[in-house]
Each structure stands twice: as structure tokens, then as C-alpha cells.
Design a protein around this motif. Structure first.
Motif, PDB file in Angstrom:
ATOM      1  N   PHE A 633      28.052  -4.158   3.252  1.00 46.27           N
ATOM      2  CA  PHE A 633      27.189  -3.338   2.402  1.00 46.27           C
ATOM      3  C   PHE A 633      25.776  -3.939   2.589  1.00 46.27           C
ATOM      4  N   ALA A 634      25.671  -5.042   2.464  1.00 46.72           N
ATOM      5  CA  ALA A 634      24.320  -5.619   2.386  1.00 46.72           C
ATOM      6  C   ALA A 634      23.655  -5.594   3.834  1.00 46.72           C
ATOM      7  N   VAL A 635      24.456  -5.619   4.909  1.00 49.49           N
ATOM      8  CA  VAL A 635      23.928  -5.728   6.271  1.00 49.49           C
ATOM      9  C   VAL A 635      23.288  -4.030   6.430  1.00 49.49           C
ATOM     10  N   VAL A 636      24.077  -3.097   6.055  1.00 50.09           N
ATOM     11  CA  VAL A 636      23.704  -1.805   6.372  1.00 50.09           C
ATOM     12  C   VAL A 636      22.235  -1.420   5.287  1.00 50.09           C
ATOM     13  N   LEU A 637      22.407  -2.014   4.146  1.00 48.19           N
ATOM     14  CA  LEU A 637      21.334  -1.689   3.242  1.00 48.19           C
ATOM     15  C   LEU A 637      19.947  -2.168   3.622  1.00 48.19           C
ATOM     16  N   PHE A 638      20.114  -3.605   4.130  1.00 51.81           N
ATOM     17  CA  PHE A 638      18.926  -4.269   4.617  1.00 51.81           C
ATOM     18  C   PHE A 638      18.382  -3.414   5.787  1.00 51.81           C
ATOM     19  N   ALA A 639      18.976  -2.649   6.643  1.00 54.93           N
ATOM     20  CA  ALA A 639      18.689  -2.139   7.701  1.00 54.93           C
ATOM     21  C   ALA A 639      17.797  -0.717   7.140  1.00 54.93           C
ATOM     22  N   ILE A 640      18.500  -0.257   6.156  1.00 57.27           N
ATOM     23  CA  ILE A 640      17.797   0.865   5.589  1.00 57.27           C
ATOM     24  C   ILE A 640      16.512   0.549   4.923  1.00 57.27           C
ATOM     25  N   VAL A 641      16.498  -0.274   4.130  1.00 60.52           N
ATOM     26  CA  VAL A 641      15.277  -0.827   3.503  1.00 60.52           C
ATOM     27  C   VAL A 641      14.255  -1.408   4.425  1.00 60.52           C
ATOM     28  N   SER A 642      14.564  -2.091   5.497  1.00 54.47           N
ATOM     29  CA  SER A 642      13.541  -2.373   6.385  1.00 54.47           C
ATOM     30  C   SER A 642      13.108  -1.355   7.072  1.00 54.47           C
ATOM     31  N   ALA A 643      13.780  -0.209   7.470  1.00 57.43           N
ATOM     32  CA  ALA A 643      13.232   0.856   7.999  1.00 57.43           C
ATOM     33  C   ALA A 643      12.113   1.582   7.084  1.00 57.43           C
ATOM     34  N   VAL A 644      12.326   1.501   5.799  1.00 56.21           N
ATOM     35  CA  VAL A 644      11.756   2.303   4.758  1.00 56.21           C
ATOM     36  C   VAL A 644      10.339   1.404   4.625  1.00 56.21           C
ATOM     37  N   GLU A 645      10.472   0.197   4.714  1.00 52.35           N
ATOM     38  CA  GLU A 645       9.333  -0.592   4.568  1.00 52.35           C
ATOM     39  C   GLU A 645       8.580  -0.582   5.761  1.00 52.35           C
ATOM     40  N   LEU A 646       9.046  -0.541   6.895  1.00 51.50           N
ATOM     41  CA  LEU A 646       8.211  -0.239   8.257  1.00 51.50           C
ATOM     42  C   LEU A 646       7.412   0.895   8.038  1.00 51.50           C
ATOM     43  N   ILE A 647       8.003   2.011   7.770  1.00 52.30           N
ATOM     44  CA  ILE A 647       7.198   3.306   7.663  1.00 52.30           C
ATOM     45  C   ILE A 647       6.002   3.089   6.615  1.00 52.30           C
ATOM     46  N   LEU A 648       6.579   2.607   5.592  1.00 48.46           N
ATOM     47  CA  LEU A 648       5.451   2.518   4.508  1.00 48.46           C
ATOM     48  C   LEU A 648       4.198   1.464   4.927  1.00 48.46           C
ATOM     49  N   TRP A 649       4.388   0.391   5.602  1.00 49.76           N
ATOM     50  CA  TRP A 649       3.630  -0.318   6.410  1.00 49.76           C
ATOM     51  C   TRP A 649       2.642   0.230   7.295  1.00 49.76           C
ATOM     52  N   HIS A 650       3.256   1.102   8.134  1.00 47.57           N
ATOM     53  CA  HIS A 650       2.556   1.892   8.864  1.00 47.57           C
ATOM     54  C   HIS A 650       1.656   3.155   8.228  1.00 47.57           C
TER      55      HIS A 650
END
Length: 799
Positions: A633-650
Motif C-alpha cells: 500500500f505504501a508503494v502505491v500511495l507514494f507513487a500517487i503522492v509523488s505524481a500529485v506533488e510533481l503536478i503542483l511543482w509544475h
């Protein structure tokens, strides 16, 4: 021109805060117990202004000349992430006691061979006997098991023949299992120190490591004579040493010694199983990422970056390779006696073994009337062979196979195709393009092919049956004719490229119909004695149609004629050949197994592996579902959180500004790379796969999960007590799962009802019907019939 790098106001303020935080007044009171175990090991990161944009400066590479707080900062990082208090020593001691109890508990049970002990115990016995064997894995872990068994007095008499075979009283199997258990114990400690080195609070690292200490699958693999436990120890050692090296400046004494320790651990890991190559890949990827930071850090000269890169290359690639090759050298020097495993290797390789029966000093010249043995070069099937048994399909004529052992049924007489049965008074060489017949000495029939389907490869239109055919007074027909085609590129330069020479000439035999004498790894059924199929192929792969003459006798050759033997290979030749064989055999392990599983099933823990079952008990490799699913679950959640953070950073939002969040991302990404480096290659493998192949990836998954766990209970949870309670509840649930499923770890008493209550899913296929209805019934079930090795051998001889 580029601007000279300088600190921004934010970074100056941050450095001032860090400097104040790092300095510990001499009169500061000692922290309380709770304060000690909750000490924050994460310091603010250094960000400086570059010519175009700010850049992150690596903690361990801060320039002491331009940043006066650097020495304090470096010492503080090491201090906060190293065991240096009595409280932490007590915590580590408790981990030792708990892990020792979990892994050392009743190692003498089961008192019979469990799962792959049938292989690795047998290999240990062969090491003790110095008898050559073949295995698809490198030698180190097996040699260690053999070393510890010999220390306990093992003579190699018990051969671990089958799962469930009881150990004789003079076989020190408990001592051998003890090595695996101690390896598992040290792996637990290394996880704790690895987590502390990567910036996790003491109490969080303790709880996560406690969960790992009772993780069912790791407990199971560390109780038996299997390669997995020492392998995981070496992988864990490499991860710890590498994380520890990151706390010190590159090229410093401490940084270099931990980097050297990393290389040694990597060498040990890859010398135990090739899985260690994935660990090397992980370390290499982290080094490449770190070098990118060096290049982006404008305070570090390029010349220093080059020196750092070279040092990492030597420590992390050259050192492991030297160790790896050294262990193979010890392996070859130990296994000096010929054994059944040598059949996989070339005759030259086998000639280095004592007691080998490879023909030596054979006549070099091969001619009409020579009695020869033909070896197939494209496989390890051995010699062209025939016997009186016939095929049960096709023509039902006499079988022709490849047989791996020297035998009189391997002998063939070479005849001229147009003069069969005629004995020449003078010697006549077999030249390139000569048309011959091959007469089988023992059965008096000739090598033959015709328009029949082969017995096993009957669906292949490009293959025809090979048989032996003939009768008294019959000189054969055109279906017995074969044309010799010398492969000049494969043959030894010189005469061997013009006329057939024993050993030196590599050739093909083309049938009169145009097909070539061919063999492959396909085996005949039991009626064919499971020997290797030989056919006549119209479009077979060239290397599978290649043959050589190994033995040659001729009545018309002078006794002083030139003789030849295989050349003796040196260490590196044997090293390369053994790896080719290991690779080919390993990728050929494609047969199905009742307990095999697939990589996509592993993160969900869909099924395990039955290791042993007897006396109404069972050992079943199975993970701790609570921790296992949390990692996934943590692996999947991190992938989702990282994608959201990347969008916010852009979109312009600042991210990763808080030190704890930055450290979480850095450490989590590094460990997730370790998870992926060990997991993704599983999808590329075509061989049998089992749940235990996931454990190296799972180990890195737990390390990554620990950082997610840490930031959740210490940073996301604003109330410290809430985070601590959540962490404690999680740990209790993990321990409870271990406890309730422990009967299938230790092979202890259980009832059918208790067992069935634990089978949450259909794939959890341990056999509950094998248990009893009531625990009191175990009092009447015998558990041992102890015998000595001599008694076992005597009983086998009597049967």
C-alpha cells in the motif's frame, strides 16, 4: 558571466538555525528516556544560490572553509544517527533477545529434510567429500553451510535425498540450521541500524524492526538450510554499509571504509546468488544520482567529482568481482573429485577432476574402420548412443539417443558408404565431404533415418526419426548414408579443417535426404530411459547439429601414431564455462511446480509455498499479511503522492521545503529503487518463480515503508501521543499475526478448526486437513525414528 554562488537570505537563516541546533551546551541536562528515544535525527538541508537557480548542497560535502558550522553539522548528523546512548543499547539488546527467541526456537524440529534442504544440504555433503556437483547458484552460501557442518563433525554421509527423510543422529543438521538462524538474527540488527542511518527516530526504527523480526516469511527462511537467509544478510549488510557511507564526506577515511564494506557485502551477496547483481545495480543507481548532485553542487570541483566516481567504481565493482572470482577459485579447488554434476561440463573441464573417465591420449587420426565415440557439442546430452530397446511409436525400430556417460553402446564403426562391411588393409582418412555409414558395434545395426516422425518432437515437420536398422547379411541402403561436413571455423586450424581428427575437428553429418544429425534438450519418455532425443533436422540451429569424435581406435594405425587429448583449461576458462552452463540451465528451469507463483501475485500475498508436511504438522512459507500489505500500500500511495506533488511543482507550488519531508522523499526514493531493482527483473524471467524470490525486494520495501511510517506518526500526526499510539497498535497487530500463524512457521501442533480460521483467502493453500481435530491427539503421534547414517546406508543396501 555566471554569478559567484552565494547564500540566499532564507538559506542564511536556515544555516543559523541549524548552527544553533547543532551546538550542545556543556551544562545541558541529560535527556529523559522519552526524549532520548524521540530525538530528531533530521537536520535542515543546505540550499545555495547558483548562477541560474538554487541548488541543494549535499550534507556530507559542505565546505568547511566557507561554512564554519560544517564540522559541527557533520558531527551532529553522525551523532544523531549512530548508537551512542545506553538507552539505545538496551533497545538493541532487546531486539537481539526477541529475534534470537523467534529464530532459534526449536531448530531441531522438523527432524527431517525440509524443502530445498534436499539440494543445499546435499551440496554441503559433497563439499565435505570434495565431490564435484553442479548448481545454478554461485558457491559462497553453500560453502558456508558446508564449513559449519564440517565444524560440527559432518562426514558427508547423509545425502538429503528427499523431503521428509529423517536425519540420522550423526548428522549435525541443527548446527547447519543455526548458521541460517544467526544470519537471520544479524539481518534484523542490520535493518535497525540501516533505518537509524537514514534518519528515522529511534523508537520508530525499533518498532519497525520489531515487526521485521517477527515477519513470518523471514523467520521461516532463517530456520532451514537454505540460501535465502545468508543472502539476505549480505544484502542487508550492503544496504547498511552504503547508507552509513553517505553520512561521511566522500574520500574521507570513514566514508571510504564504509564504501569498502559495501563492496565486500556486495561481493558476498552476488557470490551467494545472482540476486546480488540487482543489489549492485541499486547501489550503482544511487551512486549515479549522487554524482548528479556533485555535478550540480558548484562548490565541488570537477576533479574531486572524478576522484569520487573512480573510488566508487573500485570499491563497488572491482572489489565485489575480485571476491566473486575468489570464491569460485575456492570452489574449484575444493571440489577436486569427479561427480555426477560434471556431466554438464566440457571434457576438458572434467579432465581437471580426479577420477574422471574422459578418454586421453586417443589416436588423432580417424579413418575408415575406426571405432569411434561421437559427442554432441550443442548440449550436455553426451554421446551418440544406441541399445536393443525399440521406439514405441513411429517405425518402432531400434532407439538412438544421446547418453551422458561412457558406455560400450556409444561405439560406432566408420564404413565407406559405397563399400560397407569391407575392411581396409591400410589406413584411409575421413575427409571433408566423405560419404560414410556408421555401424553400431554392439547391436550390429547401422545409423538410419527415414520419413517417420520422431518419437517426442512429432509435431515438428522439419525433424525426422533417427533409428538403427539392419539384419545379418544386409549392407544397408541409402537411408544409412551420411556425408561428413567439417565446420572449419569451429575446428582447430590445420589438418583438422581438412580431414577428421579426434577432438580437434567439429563436423556435421548430412543424411542422404538432406537433413542433419541433430539433438536437443528434449528427453524421451520412461520407455526411452529418459535419454536425450536424437533426430534428423532440416532446419535445426547450427550449433545443435555439431559433433566431434572423442574416442578413436583403429586396427590399421601404427602404435606410434600421433595421439591427442583435450587441453586442460585454466581457472578463467573454467570460470567462464561454468557461468555459461549456469545461465543456460537456469533459464531452462521452466517446468511447472504446484507451488510456483508469479511476480504480479507477490505484493498481494496470494499464496505461499509448502515446505514440509508430516506427523500431522506442516511448514509453509508465508508472509506476515499486515506488514506485507502495508508495504504494498505504501508503494502505491507514494507513487500517487509523488505524481500529485510533481503536478503542483509544475504549477508553481513549493514542495519539499520542510527538512523531514525532504529526508522522507530522498530516503524513500532510494529504498523504492532498491525494491524495484529486485522486483522488476522477476517479470523478465521465464523460469519457475516462487514467493521467496520476492523477499529481497520486500526487504527494501520494508525499509521504504519505515520512512512512510516514521513521517506519518511523527510529522503528519500533529499530536505526538496519537502517532505513538497508532505505531504501537500497528506493531501489536503485526506481532499477533505472527503468533497466530506460527504453527506453520515452526511445524508445530494445530487443529483443523484453528487452521481454517486463518485461511482468509482461497490462495492461502496450506493443508488444514492434515492437522488433527483435537490437540490431545498429538500425544499419540510418533515424531521420530532416529537412525545413524550407517544404519540408513545398510537399509538402503538391503532394499
Amino acid at each position: 558571466m555566471a554569478k559567484k554562488p552565494g547564500k540566499t537570505q532564507n538559506s542564511q537563516a536556515q544555516s543559523q538555525r541549524a548552527s544553533k541546533k547543532n551546538k550542545i551546551p556543556a551544562d545541558e541536562p541529560s535527556p529523559s528516556l522519552l526524549q532520548a528515544i524521540d530525538q530528531d535525527p533530521v537536520l535542515p538541508f543546505e540550499v545555495k544560490d547558483g548562477p541560474e537557480r538554487p541548488f541543494l548542497q549535499i550534507d556530507t560535502e559542505i565546505d568547511e572553509q566557507t561554512d564554519k558550522s560544517a564540522p559541527d553539522r557533520k558531527e551532529k548528523i553522525v551523532q544523531l544517527r549512530t548508537m551512542n546512548t545506553k538507552v539505545e543499547r538496551l533497545l538493541v539488546l532487546s531486539l537481539v533477545l526477541i529475534a534470537s527467541y523467534v529464530r532459534l526456537k526449536n531448530l531441531s524440529w522438523p527432524n527431517s529434510v525440509v524443502f530445498d534442504e534436499v539440494h543445499f544440504g546435499k551440496f554441503a555433503a559433497k563439499y565435505v567429500k570434495n565431490q564435484f556437483f553442479f548448481d545454478v547458484h554461485p558457491p559462497l552460501a553453500k560453502m558456508l553451510f558446508a564449513y559449519f557442518s564440517s565444524m560440527a563433525g559432518f562426514k558427508g554421509d547423509f545425502l538429503f535425498s528427499k523431503i521428509g527423510e529423517e536425519f540420522p543422529s550423526d548428522t549435525p543438521y541443527v548446527f547447519m540450521r543455526l548458521f541460517a538462524a544467526v544470519s537471520g538474527l544479524f539481518t534484523v540488527l542490520l535493518m535497525y541500524f540501516t533505518l537509524r542511518s537514514s534518519g528515522i527516530r529511534m523508537w520508530v526504527a525499533y518498532l519497525v524492526t520489531l515487526c521485521f523480526a517477527v515477519e513470518n516469511s523471514f523467520v521461516t527462511i532463517s530456520r532451514y538450510i537454505l540460501l535465502d537467509s545468508p543472502l539476505m544478510l549480505f544484502i542487508a549488510a550492503a544496504a547498511y554499509a552504503f547508507k552509513k557511507s553517505q553520512l561521511y564526506p566522500a574520500l574521507s577515511f570513514n566514508g571510504s571504509r564504509y564504501l569498502l564494506a559495501t563492496g565486500v557485502a556486495l561481493g558476498f551477496a552476488v557470490a551467494s546468488k545472482w540476486v546480488g547483481l540487482f543489489t549492485i545495480a541499486w547501489v550503482g543507481a544511487l551512486c549515479a544520482i549522487r554524482l548528479m548532485f556533485y555535478l550540480g553542487d558548484l562548490t565541488i570541483p570537477i576533479s574531486k567529482t572524478i576522484k569520487i566516481a573512480l573510488s566508487k567504481l573500485i570499491f563497488l565493482l572491482v572489489v565485489p568481482f575480485i571476491l566473486y572470482a575468489t570464491f569460485f577459485y575456492v570452489h574449484f579447488e575444493t571440489l577436486i573429485n569427479d561427480g555426477d554434476g560434471s556431466a554438464f561440463f566440457s571434457p576438458g573441464f572434467r579432465m581437471t577432476l580426479k577420477g574422471n573417465n574422459i578418454p586421453q591420449n586417443v589416436y588423432s587420426d580417424v579413418g575408415v574402420g575406426s571405432v569411434v565415440t561421437l559427442r554432441h557439442l550443442g548440449t550436455h546430452g553426451g554421446y551418440l548412443h544406441s541399445h536393443t530397446a525399440t521406439y514405441e511409436t513411429g517405425s518402432k525400430q531400434q532407439q538412438v539417443t544421446c547418453y551422458g556417460h561412457l558406455d560400450d553402446n556409444n561405439k560406432w564403426l566408420i564404413e565407406l558408404a559405397n563399400r560397407p562391411g569391407v575392411t581396409l588393409n591400410s589406413f584411409q582418412n575421413i575427409t571433408d565431404g566423405e560419404k560414410i555409414k556408421l555401424f553400431h558395434i554392439n547391436t550390429q545395426h547401422r545409423l538410419h533415418s527415414h520419413d517417420h516422425k520422431p518419437p517426442v518432437s512429432s509435431n515438428s515437420d522439419w525433424q525426422k526419426e533417427i533409428s538403427c536398422y539392419g539384419f545379418a547379411g544386409f549392407n544397408g541402403d541409402w537411408n544409412d548414408d551420411w556425408t561428413v561436413e567439417i565446420d572449419k571455423r569451429k575446428s582447430t586450424p590445420g589438418d583438422a579443417q581438412k580431414v577428421v581428427k579426434a577432438i580437434d575437428t567439429k563436423f556435421r553429418l548430412r543424411h542422404s535426404s538432406g537433413c542433419y544429425l541433430f539433438s536437443h534438450k528434449t528427453k524421451l519418455p520412461k520407455w526411452g530411459f529418459e535419454q536425450q532425443e536424437v533426430t534428423c533436422a532440416h532446419s535445426g540451429k547450427p550449433h545443435l547439429t555439431l559433433w566431434q569424435i572423442e574416442g578413436s581406435e583403429s586396427a590399421v594405425l601404427p602404435s606410434d601414431s600421433k595421439r591427442t587429448s583435450y587441453s586442460i583449461p585454466n581457472f578463467w576458462s573454467k570460470f567462464i564455462e561454468s557461468h555459461k552452463v549456469m545461465w543456460n540451465i537456469n533459464k531452462g528451469l521452466t517446468a511447472t511446480h504446484v507451488y510456483q507463483s508469479y511476480p504480479q501475485e507477490w505484493p498481494l500475498l496470494q499464496r505461499g509455498i509448502s515446505y514440509w508436511g508430516n506427523h500431522n504438522r506442516q511448514v509453509y512459507l508465508f508472509g506476515n499479511a499486515i506488514l506485507w500489505w502495508s508495504v504494498s500500500f505504501a508503494v502505491v500511495l507514494f507513487a500517487i503522492v509523488s505524481a500529485v506533488e510533481l503536478i503542483l511543482w509544475h504549477l508553481g507550488s513549493p514542495v519539499l521545503n520542510e527538512p523531514h519531508v525532504m529526508n522522507y522523499h530522498i530516503q524513500y526514493v532510494e529504498y523504492i529503487l532498491g525494491f524495484l531493482a529486485h522486483y522488476i527483473p522477476s517479470f523478465l524471467m521465464q523460469r519457475q518463480m516462487f514467493l521467496h524470490h520476492y523477499l529481497p525486494a520486500y526487504y527494501f520495501g520494508i525499509l521504504a515503508f519505515a520512512h512512510a511510517f516514521d513521517i506519518t506518526v511523527t510529522y503528519v500526526c500533529k499530536k505526538k501521543r496519537v502517532g505513538q499510539v497508532l505505531a504501537l497498535i500497528f506493531t501489536i497487530v503485526v506481532v499477533a499475526f505472527y503468533y497466530y500463524y506460527s504453527p506453520i512457521i515452526y511445524g508445530t501442533e494445530w487443529t483443523k478448526e484453528q487452521c481454517k480460521k486463518t485461511q482468509w483467502f482461497h490462495g492461502w493453500d496450506y493443508n488444514c486437513n492434515g492437522f488433527v481435530d483435537d490437540l490431545t491427539e498429538y500425544a499419540t503421534i510418533p515424531t521420530t525414528t532416529t537412525t545413524t547414517a550407517a544404519e540408513t546406508a545398510a537399509a538402503a543396501a538391503a532394499n
